[in-house]
Design a protein around this motif. Sequence first.
Motif: not given
Length: 214
Positions: A188-198
């Motif tokens: 599970x990654x930080x929620x602030x990361x945008x979808x599609x980010x490498x």
Amino acid sequence: MLITSYNPDALGDTLVAIVGPDQASQTSQQVGDIVAIVGADGQPVGYNFFNVSQYLGQLNGNGQITLTAEQVEKLNGAIKAAGLPGELTVDDQPKFVIGKITAFEDHPDSDHLHIAQVDVGSQTLQIVVGAPNAELGETVVVALPGAMMPSGKIIWPGALRGVASSGMLSSARELAIPGAPQKRGILLMPEQLAAGTPFDFDKAAKVVAAQNQA
């Protein structure tokens, strides 16, 4: 799609190029140092380039490597000169990206699998997942079709118990992140990361370390 790997310790000076999934019926055609693996439809699913340094010079790396457009052009010239079918296409799109689970439902034929709709930026993919910590709204790491896992496994579109699935939600262990927990569960990654980010493997190691300390 183009997946290339180079493992000189195991295979010598051989480049393996995969352009499609294996088929139940396929044949091989060899001309000189190039082998084309051809499916029943007559289209190549991969190539082996023996003594590849004669075409590309010395390659560095051990495992999956990314070829430049110039290198792909040189190999296509060799394929054409050998009279073998098909050609390679440059594929420089990231295969591990950040995804957002936007819908989540039970699998109709399983008591532990779920069907997730996952936003990966450019599109929404349907992915069947069995991880106990997968939930609606989570930010996850998606191995897209065409991804080669650190284990060498390649992700292809398929189906699990009759439900189509395109990609895989990945665990830290599957991604070979240092310090990855050995228990089941996706990363599970930080929620602030945008979808599609490498996906950034180095930053993920920090996320795993922080989760281990929590």
